[in-house]
Design a protein around this motif. Structure first.
Motif, PDB file in Angstrom:
ATOM      1  N   ARG A  89       0.855  -1.182   0.000  1.00 23.12           N
ATOM      2  CA  ARG A  89       0.000   0.000   0.000  1.00 23.12           C
ATOM      3  C   ARG A  89       0.893   1.234   0.000  1.00 23.12           C
ATOM      4  NH1 ARG A  89      -4.757  -0.758  -1.931  1.00 23.12           N
ATOM      5  NH2 ARG A  89      -5.459  -2.795  -1.322  1.00 23.12           N
ATOM      6  N   THR A  91       2.330   4.740   0.880  1.00 24.82           N
ATOM      7  CA  THR A  91       2.354   5.535   2.115  1.00 24.82           C
ATOM      8  C   THR A  91       1.692   6.884   1.895  1.00 24.82           C
ATOM      9  OG1 THR A  91       4.569   6.319   1.554  1.00 24.82           O
ATOM     10  CG2 THR A  91       4.425   4.415   3.022  1.00 24.82           C
ATOM     11  N   GLU A  94      -3.371   5.356   0.825  1.00 26.48           N
ATOM     12  CA  GLU A  94      -3.589   3.951   1.166  1.00 26.48           C
ATOM     13  C   GLU A  94      -4.504   3.222   0.188  1.00 26.48           C
ATOM     14  OE1 GLU A  94      -7.198   4.040   4.384  1.00 26.48           O
ATOM     15  OE2 GLU A  94      -5.179   4.350   5.143  1.00 26.48           O
ATOM     16  N   ARG A  95      -5.215   3.952  -0.660  1.00 22.48           N
ATOM     17  CA  ARG A  95      -6.049   3.304  -1.685  1.00 22.48           C
ATOM     18  C   ARG A  95      -5.206   2.788  -2.835  1.00 22.48           C
ATOM     19  NH1 ARG A  95      -9.645   8.338  -2.909  1.00 22.48           N
ATOM     20  NH2 ARG A  95      -7.538   9.131  -2.680  1.00 22.48           N
TER      21      ARG A  95
END
Length: 148
Positions: A89, A91, A94-95
Motif C-alpha cells: 500500500r 504511504t 492507502e487506496r
C-alpha cells in the motif's frame, strides 16, 4: 453484387480474422520460450512493464498493459506468489497499491533477454521486420508507433 463485393466478405480477406489468428499463434509461439522462465504470456507482459519502470501503481501498470486494474490484479498476485514482485500500500495514498520487483524479479530480466531473439527466430523475422509489423498494428492497438 459483383465478385469484388464477394471478395470483401471472404473470411481469408478479413483483417479481423488475420489479427485474431495471429494473436492466438503469437501466444503459442511464446509459450515454450517463456515456460523455462516460469511465466505465462500475460505475466511476461507485466514483467516487461515493471522492468521498464518500477515501482509503479497497479492502475498505472494496468493502463500501460491496456488492461483494467481488476484484470491486472490476479496477474500481479500470481507473480507475487512466485516471488517476482511485491505489492504494498502506498504511504501517500492507502487506496493505491504499488507494485515493485523483488531481487528474483530483477534477476529474471537477464534470463529474459533472449526471448525476443527466440521469437524472431521462431517466425523467421529480423528486428526490422518485427518493428515494421508492430508499427503497422499501432493504429489498431490504439497506440502511436514506437520510436526507433
Amino acid at each position: 453484387m459483383t465478385s469484388d463485393d464477394d471478395d470483401l466478405l471472404r473470411l481469408e480477406n478479413q483483417l479481423c480474422f488475420a489479427m485474431v489468428t495471429a494473436a492466438r499463434n503469437v501466444v503459442a509461439i511464446y509459450r515454450p520460450i517463456l515456460e523455462p522462465l516460469g511465466l505465462t504470456h500475460p505475466q511476461y507482459l507485466v514483467m516487461l512493464a515493471l522492468w521498464e519502470r518500477a515501482p509503479r501503481s497497479l492502475n498505472d501498470l494496468a493502463t500501460d498493459l491496456a488492461l483494467e486494474p481488476a484484470s491486472a490484479s490476479p496477474l500481479v498476485k500470481r507473480l507475487e506468489k512466485e516471488g517476482l514482485v511485491r505489492r504494498t500500500r502506498s504511504t501517500e495514498d492507502e487506496r493505491r497499491l504499488d507494485i515493485d520487483l523483488t531481487d528474483a524479479g530483477l534477476a529474471l530480466r537477464a534470463r529474459a533477454l533472449d526471448v525476443p531473439r527466440q521469437v524472431m527466430a521462431a517466425v523467421g523475422m529480423d528486428l526490422e521486420s518485427v518493428a515494421t509489423l508492430r508499427d503497422g498494428l499501432a493504429p489498431f492497438a490504439g497506440r502511436a508507433p514506437a520510436a526507433r
